[in-house]
Write an enzyme that holds these catalytic residues in place. Structure first.
Site, short mmCIF file in Angstrom:
data_model
loop_
_atom_site.label_atom_id
_atom_site.label_comp_id
_atom_site.label_asym_id
_atom_site.label_seq_id
_atom_site.Cartn_x
_atom_site.Cartn_y
_atom_site.Cartn_z
N GLY A 105 -25.43 4.07 20.68
CA GLY A 105 -25.66 4.65 18.99
C GLY A 105 -26.27 4.57 18.75
N ARG B 117 -33.41 8.98 -7.83
CA ARG B 117 -34.05 9.01 -9.25
C ARG B 117 -34.75 9.30 -9.31
NH1 ARG B 117 -31.66 5.08 -11.06
NH2 ARG B 117 -30.44 4.10 -10.01
N CYS C 276 -35.62 8.81 -3.81
CA CYS C 276 -34.43 9.89 -3.16
C CYS C 276 -33.88 9.90 -4.24
CB CYS C 276 -34.55 9.83 -1.86
SG CYS C 276 -33.97 8.45 -1.29
#
Lengths: 270, 426
Positions: free
Chosen positions: B191, B52, B50
């Site tokens: 979270g 290169r 993702c």
């Protein structure tokens, strides 16, 4: 032969101390690992030395003060190496190795002198008394070292300062465990050692206690150790408080072992 | 050397562009075959992640190969010439080797030193080997890259220490507890960051995992995800006494955990160490709880500080890594230089001479009994067999080298006759 063994062990302790010091400087575990191996070989040499001496003199090799000091060094290193196998606490060695080195140098002062054990002390009760007490002391020394490192590491973690030093030092829980085990074993051995001494004193002097300064000091430090064991097992003291108390107990014990002989006239000095 | 590397990475190309190319390269086997099929390209290797896309080729005509490769990339990525010019970099020979080594070592990564890329390069290489598009030169080069990456990892601290909040939490847990096995984690609230930290801890083998949430359904869902237990909010105090690591990230406006609660929990757990991680904003845990002995309280800023400092350290370590890479580039070049024909022929000859001499010495005992004339004939015979055997391969090697592109042949000869090993021994 024996003298060469001793010198080799001494050299190995020196090398190990130096490599540990280097590992603290560069904070690389790989360096500490190398130091551990050197320490192991030093321990092996030391073991052979003690065994040889035992066979050679035919008397237990722990009675004279220099022999006792050398035995303590041997015991501390042995215990540390045993812990090292179980936990990843290499850095402890950086403190154990110099302690052993100093003790071994101290013991070298008159190690080759032909110490003749006084007839009175040439019984197995005395050997048992001395070995148990010194081994107990060695456990407390290790407890003290791990407590010290614990306090340093605790300080780093409390201050939320994670740098290469705190990364290099072992985890808190491992240090606390070593302290815990050392304190309990040290206390048991020390107690057994004192009992052996009392039994012997009764057969020789007819009474257990003469109010000798060494005996008093030992009793005081034994009480401190008892308190520590109690706090740990019953109250559940862990970490910082236990660390402080075990350092205190060791200082007292050290005083009883060494300090008293220097400061007071005592029937316990041989 | 005639090695060329074309590519784009997160520094040179925007995400959207990399995406387009990466989707086009989705069929990795097909792409690498297309590359290999370009005339003059003898060996090819592609890796696309993702961050290169890199294409590495060994060619006997650099200019034509580069031009055709660029054409292929234009058409694959559906890019304009202008976009291309801005994003695509081209490295040749030594620079190409250095760039590959940097990529494999993680120095060129978005998060410096992240180890993932090495795995991706290895996987891509495996594919290329299966497709039989690599040869002697690229095989050697890639193996060299793997070795360099390993050296960088072991000799520098570039991949050491956490550079994200989640990993910083794991690192601290380890500094407190040593092994995380048989430890229990309590997650209060949910979270994204807290979940991530929890996930890292679970991956490290914590034993028990409990989720507490005001909405019980949410707790159940998360617990299912981590194979843990869910608990209602009103048992929070009780759970605090059972947990070694507490991660809190509720949306509560004030503190939900205070000093007295922690003191009680500590009594319940007999003073065993307690690690509190407060990732909530505003904070969930009253900071004075961190003053209690055997309690270690870290909030999001503390963790972020640790991660930031570690990242800074990694950047400093990068200099060391670059030195290692320079060294290894030099090693590769030295290997490559041995691929010239004449020295190889000389080495081959001298190796065979050594073998002959050795055999004669071994046979000295029985040969001594022969007449001198007989001995002479035997020696002449052996020599002539050797010359006949070597004649064709040597003339062919010379011929190929005159036409360019003998590298692969030379490499094979060196490999087959063990000249490489001999060189190392010497």
């Amino acid at each position: 032969m024996v003298a060469i063994l001793f010198k080799c062990a001494l050299a190995a302790y020196l090398a190990s101390t130096a490599i540990y010091a280097a590992s603290l400087a560069v904070r690389r575990i790989a360096v500490a690992k190398a130091a551990t191996w050197v320490l192991m070989s030093a321990f092996a040499l030391h073991t052979i030395f003690i065994a040889f001496r035992w066979v050679e003199t035919g008397q237990s090799p722990v009675i004279s003060s220099s022999e006792a000091v050398s035995f303590v060094a041997w015991a501390i290193v042995g215990l540390y190496l045993a812990f090292q196998i179980r936990t990843k606490t290499r850095v402890l060695g950086a403190f154990v190795a110099p302690i052993a080195l100093i003790l071994v140098i101290g013991s070298s002062a008159d190690i080759v002198d032909n110490f003749r054990t006084p007839e009175m002390l040439n019984t197995s009760w005395v050997t048992i008394h001395v070995i148990l007490s010194l081994a107990g002391g060695a456990f407390f020394a290790l407890a003290c070292v791990s407590a010290f490192i614990y306090l340093v590491q605790d300080k780093y973690l409390k201050k939320r300062k994670i740098d290469s030093m705190s990364r290099f030092l072992p985890p808190l829980r491992d240090l606390d465990r070593i302290n815990h085990i050392s304190v309990i074993w040290g206390f048991m051995l020390l107690t057994a050692g004192i009992v052996a001494g009392v039994v012997w004193a009764r057969t020789v002097w007819g009474t257990e206690l003469q109010g000798d300064p060494k005996q008093v000091a030992t009793l005081v430090s034994w009480l401190m150790c008892a308190l520590l064991v109690h706090q740990r097992l019953a109250i559940g003291w862990k970490g910082k408080k236990a660390a402080f108390l075990s350092i205190g107990a060791f200082v007292f014990l050290l005083f009883a072992f060494v300090g008293v002989n220097l400061l007071f006239a005592t029937v316990h000095s041989f | 050397m005639k090695i060329v590397l074309l590519g784009m990475n997160h520094k040179t190309a925007p995400l959207e562009l990399r995406e387009r190319l990466s989707i086009a390269c989705d069929d990795e086997r097909g792409t690498v075959r297309d590359v290999k099929n370009i005339p003059h390209i003898k060996e090819a290797f592609c890796v696309s992640t993702c961050n290169r896309v890199e294409v590495l080729v060994h060619t006997d005509d650099v200019n034509s190969a580069v031009a055709r490769l660029k054409n292929l990339i234009y058409s694959l990525g559906n890019l304009t010439v202008k976009e291309m010019a801005a994003c695509l970099y081209t490295y040749r020979d030594e620079d190409a080797v250095r760039h590959l080594f940097k990529v494999a070592s993680g120095i060129d990564s978005l998060i410096m030193g992240e180890p993932q890329i090495l795995g991706q390069v290895k996987e891509a290489y495996r594919l290329c080997v299966e497709e039989k598009v690599t040869g002697v030169i690229l095989n050697k080069l890639l193996h060299h890259a793997f070795r360099t990456a390993k050296r960088v990892r072991t000799e520098t601290a570039i991949s050491a220490n956490a550079v994200s909040v989640g990993y910083a939490a794991v690192e601290l847990s380890k500094k407190i507890f040593g092994s995380l096995e048989e430890k229990s984690v309590l997650l209060v609230g949910a979270g994204e960051m807290a979940e991530l930290a929890a996930r890292h801890l679970v991956e490290r083998g914590v034993n028990e995992f409990t989720v507490i949430n005001r909405t019980y359904d949410k707790a159940l869902r998360l617990a299912g995800e981590f194979r843990g237990k869910a608990a209602p909010f009103d048992v929070l105090e009780e759970q605090l006494g059972k947990s070694d690591i507490v991660i809190s990230s509720t949306g509560a406006p004030g503190f939900i955990i205070d000093r007295t609660m922690i003191e009680k929990a500590l009594r319940r757990r007999k003073n065993r160490l307690l690690f509190l991680i407060d990732i909530a904003l505003p904070r969930d845990i009253n900071p004075d709880a961190g003053e209690i002995d055997n309690v270690y309280l870290y909030n999001i800023d503390d963790l972020q500080n640790i991660a930031d400092r570690n990242l800074k350290n990694r950047r400093e370590e990068a200099d060391k890594a670059r030195r290692i890479i320079d060294e290894e580039v030099g090693n590769f070049q030295r290997w490559h230089a041995t691929l010239q024909v004449v020295p190889t022929i000389i080495e081959l000859r001298s190796k065979i001479d050594d073998i002959t001499k050795g055999e004669f010495t071994r046979s000295i005992s029985w040969m001594r009994e022969l007449r001198e004339e007989e001995r002479f004939h035997i020696e002449a015979l052996v020599q002539s067999v050797i010359n006949k055997i070597l004649h064709l391969p040597v003339t062919n090697l010379k011929e190929i080298s005159e036409n360019g592109g003998s590298d692969q042949y030379v490499a094979v000869v060196r490999e087959l006759f063990g000249l490489e090993k001999d060189r190392h021994l010497k």
